[in-house]
Motif scaffolding. Structure first.
Motif, mmCIF file in Angstrom:
data_model
loop_
_atom_site.group_PDB
_atom_site.id
_atom_site.type_symbol
_atom_site.label_atom_id
_atom_site.label_comp_id
_atom_site.label_asym_id
_atom_site.label_seq_id
_atom_site.Cartn_x
_atom_site.Cartn_y
_atom_site.Cartn_z
ATOM 1 N N THR A 197 0.839 -1.190 0.000
ATOM 2 C CA THR A 197 0.000 0.000 0.000
ATOM 3 C C THR A 197 0.879 1.247 0.000
ATOM 4 O O THR A 197 1.885 1.306 0.708
ATOM 5 C CB THR A 197 -0.910 0.017 1.246
ATOM 6 O OG1 THR A 197 -1.689 -1.183 1.254
ATOM 7 C CG2 THR A 197 -1.849 1.210 1.225
ATOM 8 N N SER A 198 0.483 2.245 -0.794
ATOM 9 C CA SER A 198 1.236 3.500 -0.880
ATOM 10 C C SER A 198 0.502 4.595 -0.124
ATOM 11 O O SER A 198 -0.734 4.678 -0.169
ATOM 12 C CB SER A 198 1.404 3.920 -2.349
ATOM 13 O OG SER A 198 2.159 2.965 -3.059
ATOM 14 N N TYR A 199 1.269 5.438 0.567
ATOM 15 C CA TYR A 199 0.723 6.538 1.343
ATOM 16 C C TYR A 199 1.395 7.847 0.951
ATOM 17 O O TYR A 199 2.574 7.871 0.610
ATOM 18 C CB TYR A 199 0.952 6.327 2.853
ATOM 19 C CG TYR A 199 0.331 5.090 3.422
ATOM 20 C CD1 TYR A 199 0.993 3.868 3.335
ATOM 21 C CD2 TYR A 199 -0.905 5.128 4.046
ATOM 22 C CE1 TYR A 199 0.444 2.722 3.863
ATOM 23 C CE2 TYR A 199 -1.469 3.982 4.576
ATOM 24 C CZ TYR A 199 -0.789 2.784 4.482
ATOM 25 O OH TYR A 199 -1.339 1.649 5.002
ATOM 26 N N LYS A 200 0.644 8.907 1.021
ATOM 27 C CA LYS A 200 1.208 10.257 0.939
ATOM 28 C C LYS A 200 1.374 10.751 2.371
ATOM 29 O O LYS A 200 0.409 10.822 3.124
ATOM 30 C CB LYS A 200 0.253 11.175 0.171
ATOM 31 C CG LYS A 200 0.674 12.640 0.168
ATOM 32 C CD LYS A 200 -0.393 13.498 -0.518
ATOM 33 C CE LYS A 200 -0.044 14.974 -0.464
ATOM 34 N NZ LYS A 200 -1.110 15.807 -1.087
ATOM 35 N N ALA A 201 2.596 11.065 2.749
ATOM 36 C CA ALA A 201 2.896 11.495 4.121
ATOM 37 C C ALA A 201 3.388 12.935 4.106
ATOM 38 O O ALA A 201 4.361 13.249 3.413
ATOM 39 C CB ALA A 201 3.938 10.581 4.753
ATOM 40 N N ILE A 202 2.703 13.793 4.856
ATOM 41 C CA ILE A 202 3.088 15.204 4.956
ATOM 42 C C ILE A 202 3.658 15.446 6.344
ATOM 43 O O ILE A 202 2.947 15.334 7.345
ATOM 44 C CB ILE A 202 1.880 16.133 4.700
ATOM 45 C CG1 ILE A 202 1.243 15.817 3.344
ATOM 46 C CG2 ILE A 202 2.304 17.589 4.765
ATOM 47 C CD1 ILE A 202 0.000 16.636 3.055
ATOM 48 N N LEU A 203 4.955 15.757 6.411
ATOM 49 C CA LEU A 203 5.611 15.970 7.688
ATOM 50 C C LEU A 203 5.271 17.348 8.248
ATOM 51 O O LEU A 203 4.726 18.200 7.547
ATOM 52 C CB LEU A 203 7.123 15.824 7.543
ATOM 53 C CG LEU A 203 7.651 14.382 7.502
ATOM 54 C CD1 LEU A 203 7.256 13.672 6.219
ATOM 55 C CD2 LEU A 203 9.160 14.343 7.661
ATOM 56 N N GLU A 204 5.617 17.556 9.498
ATOM 57 C CA GLU A 204 5.267 18.803 10.167
ATOM 58 C C GLU A 204 5.931 20.012 9.524
ATOM 59 O O GLU A 204 5.386 21.117 9.563
ATOM 60 C CB GLU A 204 5.654 18.729 11.656
ATOM 61 C CG GLU A 204 4.782 17.793 12.458
ATOM 62 C CD GLU A 204 5.153 17.789 13.927
ATOM 63 O OE1 GLU A 204 4.328 17.343 14.731
ATOM 64 O OE2 GLU A 204 6.274 18.241 14.268
ATOM 65 N N ASP A 205 7.097 19.832 8.918
ATOM 66 C CA ASP A 205 7.767 20.966 8.271
ATOM 67 C C ASP A 205 7.294 21.185 6.835
ATOM 68 O O ASP A 205 7.854 22.013 6.129
ATOM 69 C CB ASP A 205 9.277 20.780 8.304
ATOM 70 C CG ASP A 205 9.730 19.550 7.510
ATOM 71 O OD1 ASP A 205 10.949 19.320 7.428
ATOM 72 O OD2 ASP A 205 8.856 18.830 6.989
ATOM 73 N N GLY A 206 6.286 20.445 6.407
ATOM 74 C CA GLY A 206 5.743 20.610 5.061
ATOM 75 C C GLY A 206 6.323 19.672 4.030
ATOM 76 O O GLY A 206 5.822 19.609 2.907
ATOM 77 N N THR A 207 7.380 18.935 4.382
ATOM 78 C CA THR A 207 7.961 17.972 3.443
ATOM 79 C C THR A 207 6.944 16.873 3.129
ATOM 80 O O THR A 207 6.295 16.347 4.031
ATOM 81 C CB THR A 207 9.226 17.344 4.038
ATOM 82 O OG1 THR A 207 10.166 18.374 4.329
ATOM 83 C CG2 THR A 207 9.846 16.352 3.069
ATOM 84 N N THR A 208 6.814 16.540 1.848
ATOM 85 C CA THR A 208 5.872 15.500 1.421
ATOM 86 C C THR A 208 6.634 14.374 0.753
ATOM 87 O O THR A 208 7.454 14.604 -0.139
ATOM 88 C CB THR A 208 4.837 16.074 0.437
ATOM 89 O OG1 THR A 208 4.166 17.182 1.057
ATOM 90 C CG2 THR A 208 3.799 15.021 0.068
#
Length: 689
Positions: free
Chosen positions: A396-407
């Motif tokens: 399964t693939s996920y889009k992860a957005i970190l707290e500093d805005g990095t995706t």
């Protein structure tokens, strides 16, 4: 703003209705004052306004700053917490403020050497706090009662300390909490039903404590991560929590039900012997009558039979319970979903795409590959908000957005058969592959229960979505120029994998072709087949299979060429390479194209969306020939990827030199859906099996 003389608005200052000192400046005699005096009055007004605003800023966070200084003064800590009253609290280590620097929103002090109990009237005064992380310290004692005033708190991380006492009652009043981790402490007593007050929880971690008693029925509608492992709980697992894997309840010897072994039924005492009504036997005389003797005999016989049945049942029950000492199967992975989760850095907890024990998380870190551009760690990834992008053949693939805005894109693999050594070796090979048409592998994570890969995120989605997305009104078709650009880009990426990386892709399909905003194609999910062993074909999507893959169960460079040929046919026809889209049972895309070409070389082969453009028919026919050459049944007759790329490049340059594509993007000059007669036929011997 309060002064000693009372509270006045800024408008009162300007109009002269406040502060007796300023009233003479606005008296009727002002007209008779000299120009310098008027200017002086205006300067005084401006000075007071500036002073007023300065005092407002300086006084807004005074209480919170003092609370933090009191906490630091009363709790032993590491030298790096060099908080001084002369600097702003928003500049201190571990302190995060809002954009106006007026309120403290986060306090993160993991591993800061904090020792002893948390003093009251310190952290509890930070009433606008959203995130509090005091994990991995040596804090002890109960959680202060004034934590109940942190009503805006969303994430609380107190794991890996020495907190004691019962489950903190103040925490059950923090109704906005979405993440609560108090694992690896010395909490004891029962888990209160008041946990259900935390209706927004998505993660609850209570493992490695001394909680006892039964598990309350916790509403788990929004709960995606949960663990009470390694406590002293007993009784049956509530039905609302049975959806979680066995690992979430491991280490509680007296728990049963749900994902664990079934609970044993409780048997009450056997009924007392006697007559049907249980009444005493009456005597009519010193001698028993014949009826009474018969009744006693029947009763005794029934009692003996009943006793025998109970003994047999107990023996069978005991025999059934003996095999339960066999090893338990590995726990199922936690179901994935879309939610905002914020485990703190270094946490031993799990995310929707990361499960496993705390020991696994400590032993297995996020490994970054050479040439990476990211600086986050596993716990930053755990704090990221996650969105499911899709489920494929390998995971399964996920889009992860970190707290500093990095995706980034995170791939959670399933059914991995490789050992850690084999996994690490394959990741080293894949990490060295660098090409503009290959999605770079940036990092990976390996534990007993989870295997994760981290890639760059491609915002434009996949080729599959562009080709086969909704074709209703409002859709922007993928024109020929971009289809050809994507085909050549994928070819370059595959050729690089084969000739420079020496790695077969093994899973070419349109959903694994990711697109950048400039329509540059990048191939993903490459080189993963060695991780899954030979238990199943490398390419799980049968429609893209080369015929020989089913037999040898191994991806090769030539099987990649076949899959690439199917991809070219998909670009040309606009049809997904499965039976449903072709309208015929038992036929694949190459065979369908072959059957249409045999009857007549017509526009039926090509996507109707392409027939709006003129002067591209010859180019489409040439690409169709290249595609059919790629899908030869005999692998030895297929060209290698380098030759395929050269043919596509030569085709494009020839067409550009002849200026045949000048009007290809003008739908008004379309061919009306009819393809001119073409003498060229598809390559010999291209019929699939």
């Amino acid at each position: 703003m309060s002064f000693k003389g009372g509270s006045r608005s800024s408008s009162e200052l300007v109009t002269g209705r406040s502060l007796p000192l300023l009233r003479p400046l606005f008296s009727p005699s002002m007209e008779r004052m000299s120009a310098p005096a008027s200017i002086l009055g205006l300067v005084v007004v401006v000075f007071y306004i500036i002073l007023l605003s300065c005092r407002r800023v300086d006084s807004e966070s005074t209480q919170e700053k003092q609370a933090l200084l009191d906490f630091l003064r009363q709790v032993p800590h590491s030298p790096r917490l060099n908080w001084t009253s002369s600097s702003s609290a928003c500049d201190w280590f571990g302190v995060g403020c809002d954009s106006t620097r007026s309120s403290v929103l986060s306090l993160r002090l993991p591993g800061a050497g904090l020792f002893g109990p948390i003093p009251p009237n310190t952290i509890g005064l930070l009433t606008r706090l959203r995130v509090l992380s005091l994990r991995s310290n040596r804090l002890s004692g109960p959680v202060p009662d004034d934590f109940s005033s942190l009503t805006l708190l969303r994430s609380l991380y107190l794991q890996d300390n020495a907190f004691s006492g019962e489950f903190p009652p103040s925490v059950t009043q923090l109704t906005r909490l979405s993440r609560l981790d108090i694992s690896s402490n010395d909490f004891s007593g029962s888990i209160p039903f008041a946990v259900n007050n935390l209706t927004r929880l998505t993660g609850l971690f209570l493992e490695n404590n001394n909680f006892s008693g039964t598990l309350p029925s916790i509403d788990s509608d929004g709960l995606n991560d949960f663990s009470v492992a390694n406590n002293s709980l007993n009784g049956s697992i509530p039905a609302s929590l049975s959806k979680f894997p066995a690992s979430a309840f491991a280490g509680n010897l007296d728990l049963c039900g749900g994902p664990l072994t079934p609970c044993s039924p409780f048997f009450g005492p056997s009924p007392s012997p006697g007559g049907p009504a249980g009444s005493p036997i009456r005597k009519k005389s010193n001698k028993l009558s014949t009826g009474e003797i018969v009744g006693i005999a029947v009763g005794c016989t029934m009692f003996l039979l009943l006793l025998l049945l109970v003994l047999l049942f107990c023996l069978r029950r005991r025999q059934r319970r003996q095999p339960t000492n066999q090893p338990k199967p590995p726990p199922a992975a936690t179901p994935a979903g879309t939610r905002d989760v914020q485990p703190e850095a270094g946490t031993s907890s799990s995310k929707d795409y990361i499960t496993g024990s705390a020991e696994d998380a400590e032993r297995n870190k996020l490994i970054f590959l050479e040439g990476g551009v990211y600086t986050f760690d596993l716990e930053d990834l755990l704090r990221a908000s996650a969105e499911v992008l899709g489920k494929g053949s390998v995971g399964t693939s996920y889009k992860a957005i970190l707290e500093d805005g990095t995706t980034v894109m995170v791939k959670r693999l399933k059914d991995v058969a490789a050992s850690k050594k084999e996994f690490d070796g394959q990741m080293d090979i894949l990490g060295q592959v660098k090409h503009e048409n290959v999605v770079p592998l940036r990092a990976y994570y390996y534990s007993k229960d989870e295997k994760l890969l981290v890639y760059d995120f491609m915002s434009a989605g996949s080729l599959s979505a562009l080709l086969h997305g909704s074709r209703g009104s409002g859709r922007t078709p993928l024109d020929w120029e971009n289809r050809l650009k994507i085909a050549i880009g994928v070819g370059h990426g595959l050729a690089h994998l084969h000739h420079s990386g020496k790695v077969p892709h093994g899973n070419i399909k349109s959903s694994n072709i990711l697109i950048r905003p400039d329509r540059t194609a990048c191939i993903s999910d490459f080189g993963l087949n060695p991780l899954f062993g030979n238990s199943s074909p490398p390419n799980r999507v049968v429609a893209y299979h080369a015929p020989e893959v089913v037999e040898i169960r191994k991806a090769t460079f030539k099987s990649d060429v076949y899959s690439f040929g199917v991809l070219l046919l998909e670009l040309l026809t606009g049809k997904a390479p499965n039976q449903a889209s072709l309208g015929e049972e038992g036929i694949d895309l190459p065979r369908w194209v072959q059957s249409v070409v045999r009857e007549e070389w017509t526009a039926e082969v090509f996507d109707a969306e392409l027939m709006r453009y003129s002067n591209i028919v010859e180019e489409m026919v040439q690409l169709l020939q290249i595609a059919m050459a790629c899908v030869y049944v005999d692998p030895d007759e297929r060209p290698d990827m380098g030759k395929v790329v050269r043919m596509m490049e030569e085709m494009r340059h020839t067409e550009v030199d002849d200026s045949l594509r000048q009007s290809s993007d003008d739908p008004s000059k379309g061919s009306g859906g009819h393809t001119p007669s073409v003498a060229t036929s598809p390559p010999r011997g291209s019929t699939p099996p």
